[in-house]
Design an enzyme around this catalytic site. Sequence first.
Site, mmCIF file in Angstrom:
data_model
loop_
_atom_site.group_PDB
_atom_site.id
_atom_site.type_symbol
_atom_site.label_atom_id
_atom_site.label_comp_id
_atom_site.label_asym_id
_atom_site.label_seq_id
_atom_site.Cartn_x
_atom_site.Cartn_y
_atom_site.Cartn_z
ATOM 1 N N CYS A 113 6.732 -6.604 -7.492
ATOM 2 C CA CYS A 113 7.518 -5.354 -7.487
ATOM 3 C C CYS A 113 9.023 -5.606 -7.458
ATOM 4 O O CYS A 113 9.799 -4.720 -7.810
ATOM 5 C CB CYS A 113 7.111 -4.477 -6.315
ATOM 6 S SG CYS A 113 5.400 -3.951 -6.426
ATOM 7 N N HIS A 250 13.116 0.604 -5.690
ATOM 8 C CA HIS A 250 11.731 0.460 -6.136
ATOM 9 C C HIS A 250 10.905 1.560 -5.461
ATOM 10 O O HIS A 250 11.074 1.833 -4.270
ATOM 11 C CB HIS A 250 11.207 -0.922 -5.749
ATOM 12 C CG HIS A 250 9.722 -1.042 -5.850
ATOM 13 N ND1 HIS A 250 9.047 -0.717 -6.997
ATOM 14 C CD2 HIS A 250 8.781 -1.437 -4.944
ATOM 15 C CE1 HIS A 250 7.738 -0.909 -6.797
ATOM 16 N NE2 HIS A 250 7.563 -1.340 -5.564
ATOM 17 N N ASN A 280 3.617 3.923 -7.920
ATOM 18 C CA ASN A 280 4.298 2.630 -7.840
ATOM 19 C C ASN A 280 4.015 1.865 -9.143
ATOM 20 O O ASN A 280 2.884 1.444 -9.375
ATOM 21 C CB ASN A 280 3.763 1.877 -6.607
ATOM 22 C CG ASN A 280 4.377 0.498 -6.448
ATOM 23 O OD1 ASN A 280 5.013 -0.031 -7.357
ATOM 24 N ND2 ASN A 280 4.172 -0.087 -5.282
HETATM 25 O O1 UT7 Z 1 5.324 -2.154 -4.042
HETATM 26 C C1 UT7 Z 1 4.944 -3.251 -3.300
HETATM 27 C C2 UT7 Z 1 5.108 -3.027 -1.872
HETATM 28 N N1 UT7 Z 1 4.092 -2.154 -1.358
HETATM 29 C C3 UT7 Z 1 4.398 -1.280 -0.449
HETATM 30 O O2 UT7 Z 1 5.543 -1.163 -0.083
HETATM 31 C C4 UT7 Z 1 3.291 -0.526 0.213
HETATM 32 C C5 UT7 Z 1 3.553 -0.442 1.677
HETATM 33 N N2 UT7 Z 1 2.520 0.251 2.421
HETATM 34 C C6 UT7 Z 1 2.337 1.595 2.350
HETATM 35 O O3 UT7 Z 1 2.983 2.259 1.564
HETATM 36 C C7 UT7 Z 1 1.354 2.226 3.302
HETATM 37 O O4 UT7 Z 1 0.952 1.289 4.259
HETATM 38 C C8 UT7 Z 1 0.093 2.804 2.592
HETATM 39 C C9 UT7 Z 1 0.467 4.032 1.794
HETATM 40 C C10 UT7 Z 1 -0.532 1.759 1.705
HETATM 41 C C11 UT7 Z 1 -0.934 3.241 3.638
HETATM 42 O O5 UT7 Z 1 -0.344 4.174 4.536
HETATM 43 P P1 UT7 Z 1 -0.512 3.979 6.120
HETATM 44 O O6 UT7 Z 1 0.115 5.135 6.757
HETATM 45 O O7 UT7 Z 1 0.013 2.603 6.442
HETATM 46 O O8 UT7 Z 1 -2.063 4.086 6.296
HETATM 47 P P2 UT7 Z 1 -3.085 3.020 6.928
HETATM 48 O O9 UT7 Z 1 -3.290 1.884 5.990
HETATM 49 O O10 UT7 Z 1 -2.640 2.714 8.312
HETATM 50 O O11 UT7 Z 1 -4.391 3.878 6.966
HETATM 51 C C12 UT7 Z 1 -4.525 5.055 7.785
HETATM 52 C C13 UT7 Z 1 -5.887 5.659 7.599
HETATM 53 C C14 UT7 Z 1 -7.027 4.638 7.724
HETATM 54 O O12 UT7 Z 1 -8.085 5.269 8.367
HETATM 55 P P3 UT7 Z 1 -8.368 4.988 9.933
HETATM 56 O O13 UT7 Z 1 -8.571 3.513 10.065
HETATM 57 O O14 UT7 Z 1 -7.135 5.465 10.642
HETATM 58 O O15 UT7 Z 1 -9.570 5.800 10.197
HETATM 59 C C15 UT7 Z 1 -7.415 4.367 6.297
HETATM 60 O O16 UT7 Z 1 -8.756 3.985 6.155
HETATM 61 O O17 UT7 Z 1 -6.016 6.206 6.285
HETATM 62 C C16 UT7 Z 1 -7.197 5.705 5.645
HETATM 63 N N3 UT7 Z 1 -6.940 5.615 4.220
HETATM 64 C C17 UT7 Z 1 -7.126 6.643 3.364
HETATM 65 N N4 UT7 Z 1 -7.600 7.889 3.562
HETATM 66 C C18 UT7 Z 1 -7.662 8.708 2.477
HETATM 67 C C19 UT7 Z 1 -6.451 4.554 3.519
HETATM 68 N N5 UT7 Z 1 -6.327 4.885 2.218
HETATM 69 C C20 UT7 Z 1 -6.761 6.166 2.100
HETATM 70 C C21 UT7 Z 1 -6.860 7.061 1.012
HETATM 71 N N6 UT7 Z 1 -7.302 8.299 1.247
HETATM 72 N N7 UT7 Z 1 -6.483 6.708 -0.247
#
Ligand code: UT7
Length: 323
Positions: A113, A250, A280
Amino acid sequence: MMRSVIKGVGTSLPARVMTNADISKIVDTSHEWIVERTGIHARHIAGEGETTRSLAVAACRKALDDAGMSAADIDLIILATSTPDNTFPATATMVQADLGITRGAAFDLQAVCSGFVYALSTADAMIKAGQAKGVLVIGSETFSRILDWTDRTTCVLFGDGAGAFVLSAEQGKGDNKDRGILGSNLRSDGRYNDKLYVDGGPSTTKTVGYLRMQGREVFKHAVTNLSSVVEDVLIDAKISASEIDWFVPHQANRRILEGVAKKLGIDEAKIVMTLAHHGNTSAASIPLAFDAALKDGRIKRGQLILMEAMGGGFTWGATLARY
Ligand code: UT7
């Protein structure tokens, strides 16, 4: 001092748009979750015949038109991508062939990225060293082809697209009033290889593999890393954050973009955000956002533009330019 001036910008997006509602039919997710956690509403997905090469070529043609230049003016092509058409030769050489360019050099650059910022910095260094005069810097990606469409934690985040800048060598005075790239800073830390990677490759599995990400781990590092690299670029260029006209980051996550702007003291209204429509798009996201803000009249000649990115590796970096 020789400066790398942004003469033209062009982009290309696949025809097909996939909304959050469309994705909700494939994996267990919802429009509300995706918007709340990321800011993404829709993304473009490459169809048959649309590849990193074809998207890049279309973006380059528009960038050359915008610059009022022709392919004959180009003596270097740097294509940032993690999704090349083939393992080799470099997709940049395919773009070179499609544009009918037979001189100079063309190569791919892999910083995931952060690829576009890495490519801008490399192009600027080559222009300053007298190795190139007219450069196509491209970010082109088809991440939809390396996504695991059964993994809701990653497949909702990414989209396909391409963007290109034409850089031209022009003599400047050497101060921060010059047009062109005023400074860049690149960093990486390979200890974090396993936080965002593809689980295949020619030398290991002999397959292409699928994208894997520990999103929360990447998120944790993003705001700190990005703010720190931007601060160094601003100090080197003797520019304060309040002087920035547009912040073109980005596009990974709305919360990261707002977090970086807040930490740096950049007004939120200055963030160019295209995340909602593109998702993204990895190395393509900065030129896609830049082009959107040019088209709607926000970015104007002479303004100061701050670009930054972080991605797999980890790699991260920032570039400051006067458009
Ligand atoms: O471009 C390269 C660099 N990449 C980035 O900068 C990405 C950086 N990371 C992020 O943007 C975020 O971490 C994400 C958008 C990927 C995830 O957001 P988050 O607030 O960190 O969520 P999480 O991974 O902590 O997940 C929270 C909950 C989990 O459920 P539990 O364990 O709390 O029950 C996940 O299983 O959300 C669940 N979850 C979803 N639910 C519905 C994860 N993906 C999904 C989904 N739909 N697509």
